[in-house]
Design a protein around this motif. Structure first.
Motif, mmCIF file in Angstrom:
data_model
loop_
_atom_site.group_PDB
_atom_site.id
_atom_site.type_symbol
_atom_site.label_atom_id
_atom_site.label_comp_id
_atom_site.label_asym_id
_atom_site.label_seq_id
_atom_site.Cartn_x
_atom_site.Cartn_y
_atom_site.Cartn_z
ATOM 1 N N GLU A 1 1.162 3.633 -3.550
ATOM 2 C CA GLU A 1 0.222 4.741 -3.324
ATOM 3 C C GLU A 1 0.247 5.763 -4.460
ATOM 4 O OE1 GLU A 1 -1.200 7.383 0.498
ATOM 5 O OE2 GLU A 1 0.879 6.705 0.405
ATOM 6 N N LYS B 1 0.843 -1.207 0.000
ATOM 7 C CA LYS B 1 0.000 0.000 0.000
ATOM 8 C C LYS B 1 0.873 1.251 0.000
ATOM 9 C CE LYS B 1 -3.819 2.141 2.550
ATOM 10 N NZ LYS B 1 -4.687 2.059 3.743
ATOM 11 N N GLU B 2 1.950 1.179 0.754
ATOM 12 C CA GLU B 2 2.877 2.310 0.883
ATOM 13 C C GLU B 2 3.595 2.609 -0.431
ATOM 14 O OE1 GLU B 2 7.077 2.462 3.092
ATOM 15 O OE2 GLU B 2 5.437 2.036 4.474
#
Length: 528
Positions: A63, A59-60
């Motif tokens: 993004e 997710k990081e």
């Protein structure tokens, strides 16, 4: 967060975990004993952690691309990139369909759904994960980690359907544990292991003492070894068990920085647990090496490794071969004698001394009191460490009954390669009365730990608690380190009033004679 709030938080987490584990254990009871089914529970907890770590990381990094991990993995352009990122940072790859969340979703689908979960799905997910590390340097950290979780074992269930039902229950229960697995301060696996051992102590053998040092002694050792250091280049534990003491050291360095962790562990299951624990505490696979093997016979550290900090709680009075060939081993050759066959305690100390960083190496090791005064070869080894090497810095006596599986009191030896102005003395601390009584074992609380560490750092005489012994005192005592020789804990008793005692004895004699007379009177009335 202050210590009280932190303690309350972790106690709440431990209570939550205990309740959930009890429910899982009850599901599995009757199938197999706790020494076996704990491996399934811990394996599932660990898989959930690795899965959530993957999701957080993906997710990081995705993004800014506006992609989910699933979408990136389906893309021919992105898939190789995210796999490479995952391998280099996390050390493994979990495919999107194998994420724990997605396996749970499959488990809870309707019965007539074609895409229903099977235990074989979980087997494949684990196989894919470990397979992704093959040929990669991270394989050393992940190889065999799930080997104790035998998903084809018929004791889990006779048929695939039975095993699916059982492992589904375990996975659902683990999914229901409501706390942040990313919280690297909470020792989830170590705590879970101890809870499981406690729930079913009857079939737990040694009750866990061989792989898990209780929080109090573990924290005390870490604080003593890390005293005065901002960071440590290397930290090691040559009988690392679940790695709880290794991980504890990092908390007590002011910057919390450790360059590299090293450990060695003989028990295969515990060896797996230690690697899981390192990973679950956010230690990247590149920053630790845990070796499997017998430390005394097979030094996996090699000849060149020197460690800044070493902590250790070796098995007490372990039997070893004491084969004369070990006199050629540079770890043991110095004193010219080997630790006795029935007491390998000081052999572990010699191993640690050999691996001390000469510039500023520190050791804090938990040992039985016998190492302080036993004669023979141990006397020669003690003398060598004190006189020839001058590395013994402090001797600290702890209360009895602090450890799982043994009630004996233990001591801590603190050793330093640079004595920083204290080369002419050794500090002795008698902390045998510093504990909170517990139902099954005594507890070393934070206030007791603080008192001991403060006395160690101040290094002055404290009446009936601490004494800085000049080397001449130790020589006069023939290098016997028994703490009462140096710390006088004698408590003078109140004087006895002999006249009062005599009068009380007379009163008791009179009362006894009166009672005998009454009994004789009754017997006479009864004609007896």
């Amino acid at each position: 967060m202050d210590i009280t709030n932190e303690t309350n938080k972790y106690q709440a987490q431990a209570n939550e975990l205990s309740q959930k584990l009890w429910a899982i254990a009850n599901d599995l009871r009757g199938q197999m004993d706790s020494s076996e089914f704990k491996n399934y529970i811990l394996g599932v907890i660990f898989y959930r952690y690795l899965s959530e770590r993957t999701e957080t990381y993906m997710k990081e990094i995705l993004e800014n691309d506006g992609l989910t991990y699933g979408e990136a993995f389906e893309s021919n352009e992105f898939r190789p990139v995210v796999e490479e990122w995952s391998l280099s940072k996390l050390g493994y790859v979990i495919k999107p369909e194998n994420l724990f969340r997605n396996l749970i979703r499959k488990i809870n689908k309707f019965e007539n759904d074609d895409d229903k979960f099977s235990v074989e799905d979980f087997e494949k997910a684990i196989s894919d994960l470990t397979g992704s590390t093959m040929g990669h340097e991270s394989n050393k950290a992940f190889d065999g980690l799930f080997s104790d979780m035998r998903l084809q074992d018929t004791r889990l269930g006779e048929t695939v359907s039975d095993r699916t039902e059982m492992i589904s229950r375990v996975m659902n229960r683990v999914a229901d544990i409501d706390f942040d697995l990313q919280d690297s301060q909470f020792d989830v696996l170590g705590t879970a292991y101890m809870i499981l051992i406690g729930l079913f102590a009857s079939d737990a053998g040694k009750k866990g003492g061989e792989f898990f040092t209780p929080a109090g002694p573990s924290k005390l050792c870490a604080m003593l070894a890390a005293s005065g250091l901002d960071e440590a280049k290397t930290v090691g534990d040559c009988t690392c068990g679940s790695a709880s003491m290794l991980l504890e050291v990092q908390k007590h360095l002011s910057t919390h920085k450790v360059g590299h962790f090293y450990g060695q562990e003989l028990n295969a299951t515990t060896y797996n647990l230690s690697r899981m624990n390192m990973i679950m505490h956010g230690i990247d696979w590149q920053n630790f090496d845990i070796y499997k093997g017998d430390t005394l016979k097979d030094d996996r550290y090699g000849d060149k490794l020197k460690l800044t900090i070493q902590v250790c709680n070796p098995p007490y009075s372990l039997k070893w071969s004491a084969d004369k060939k070990f006199l050629d081993d540079p770890r043991y050759s110095g004193p010219g004698k080997l630790a006795p066959k029935g007491q390998a305690d000081l052999a572990f100390v010699e191993h640690m001394i050999y691996h001390m960083d000469d510039s500023d190496g520190r050791i804090a090791v938990l040992l039985p009191h016998g190492v302080l005064f036993r004669g023979g070869a141990e006397d020669a080894i003690r003398k060598y460490i004190i006189k020839e090497l001058n590395r013994l810095d402090a001797v600290i006596g702890l209360p009895a009954n602090l450890f799982h599986g043994t009630g004996i009191p233990v001591c801590i030896l603190v050793l330093k390669s640079k004595r920083n102005g204290n080369s002419g003395n050794v500090l002795f601390i008698d902390a045998s009365k510093e504990f909170k009584p517990g139902k099954n074992q005594n507890i070393l609380e934070q206030k007791h730990i603080d008192k001991i560490v403060e006395a160690y750092e101040k290094r002055v005489d404290i009446d009936k608690f601490a004494h800085v012994a000049d080397m001449n005192e130790i020589i006069e005592n023939g290098y016997n380190l028994n703490i009462p020789r140096y710390v006088d804990t004698f408590e003078e008793e109140e004087p006895v009033d002999l006249n009062a005692v005599r009068n009380r004895i007379k009163e008791l004699d009179n009362e006894t004679q009166e009672a005998i007379s009454k009994v004789e009177k009754f017997l006479k009335e009864l004609g007896l």
